[in-house]
Design an enzyme around this catalytic site. Sequence first.
Site, mmCIF file in Angstrom:
data_model
loop_
_atom_site.group_PDB
_atom_site.id
_atom_site.type_symbol
_atom_site.label_atom_id
_atom_site.label_comp_id
_atom_site.label_asym_id
_atom_site.label_seq_id
_atom_site.Cartn_x
_atom_site.Cartn_y
_atom_site.Cartn_z
ATOM 1 N N ASP A 1 69.490 2.178 23.583
ATOM 2 C CA ASP A 1 69.512 1.099 22.589
ATOM 3 C C ASP A 1 70.569 1.353 21.522
ATOM 4 O O ASP A 1 71.233 0.423 21.061
ATOM 5 C CB ASP A 1 68.136 0.954 21.925
ATOM 6 C CG ASP A 1 67.149 0.223 22.827
ATOM 7 O OD1 ASP A 1 67.600 -0.503 23.740
ATOM 8 O OD2 ASP A 1 65.934 0.377 22.619
ATOM 9 N N ASP B 1 66.120 5.965 20.562
ATOM 10 C CA ASP B 1 66.392 5.532 21.937
ATOM 11 C C ASP B 1 67.904 5.509 22.156
ATOM 12 O O ASP B 1 68.612 4.660 21.598
ATOM 13 C CB ASP B 1 65.777 4.146 22.172
ATOM 14 C CG ASP B 1 65.871 3.745 23.630
ATOM 15 O OD1 ASP B 1 67.001 3.730 24.180
ATOM 16 O OD2 ASP B 1 64.837 3.467 24.246
ATOM 17 N N ARG C 1 62.505 4.557 32.182
ATOM 18 C CA ARG C 1 61.165 5.141 32.065
ATOM 19 C C ARG C 1 60.161 4.030 31.882
ATOM 20 O O ARG C 1 60.305 3.199 30.980
ATOM 21 C CB ARG C 1 61.078 6.039 30.828
ATOM 22 C CG ARG C 1 61.750 7.339 30.963
ATOM 23 C CD ARG C 1 61.284 8.333 29.940
ATOM 24 N NE ARG C 1 61.110 7.833 28.592
ATOM 25 C CZ ARG C 1 60.648 8.559 27.597
ATOM 26 N NH1 ARG C 1 60.294 9.812 27.794
ATOM 27 N NH2 ARG C 1 60.529 8.056 26.395
ATOM 28 N N THR D 1 53.601 4.809 31.667
ATOM 29 C CA THR D 1 53.375 6.075 32.390
ATOM 30 C C THR D 1 54.437 7.126 32.068
ATOM 31 O O THR D 1 54.240 8.307 32.361
ATOM 32 C CB THR D 1 53.431 5.841 33.914
ATOM 33 O OG1 THR D 1 54.764 5.397 34.237
ATOM 34 C CG2 THR D 1 52.456 4.764 34.360
#
Length: 209
Positions: A203, A200, A104, A108
């Site tokens: 991660d 995340d 991603r 944006t």
Amino acid sequence: MSNITITNHPLIQHKLSILRCKQTSSKEFRALISEIAMLLCYEATRDLHLQEIEIETPICATKAKTIEGKKLAIVPILRAGLGMVEGMLELVPSARVGHIGLYRDPETLSPVEYYCKLPADIGERDVFVVDPMLATGGSAIDAISQIKLRNPRSIKFMCIISAPEGVAALQKAHPDVEIFCAAMDEKLNDHGYIVPGLGDAGDRIFGTK
Ligand code: PRP
Ligand code: URA
């Protein structure tokens, strides 16, 4: 919302709570993602067709059921989707595995594709697209659009945590794709992260933060 199954089995909910916890190590996080994927796979494969075969038990001949065809493919969305593959393969070991690389854009939130390698015969297969997080839905929508270009028999999407925004977007873009997940959370925050979520996923799986 008709084409979504949220599996609230106690084993999944228990594992999910540990997964969400910020103190959980990468090692434990990876193991939990894999275990939850296996449990979700059990649910998502509920409608596989069976055929009857003749076998002999040590006692007598009998009819028994086996899965017909077995033409399945698993397509993880890189990176975080990789964490779900092993658990799925435990249950469907002969499935082929394709890969779609998307990240991603942090500004944006739109998906950027950097890799796509799918089984050559994906057009003859039932496909499970896997990614732990369905946030805005952009990554899942894009990955499924890529796969649809190859005309697979069917596509299901499996995730661990979804946001209402992502579910609505995916249902709108691909109403034919069934969604399987362990939880639908409250909302997205201003950075497109699921709240309360688990942070995340990539991660946390790979220990990159
Ligand atoms: C995460 C996640 C999904 C995507 C979900 O990947 O694994 O692919 O975000 O967000 P969306 O529904 O808004 O598209 P990320 O882009 O962080 O890449 P990574 O897996 O490589 O860390
Ligand atoms: N991607 C993640 O890994 N986590 C989120 O909460 C949203 C997108």
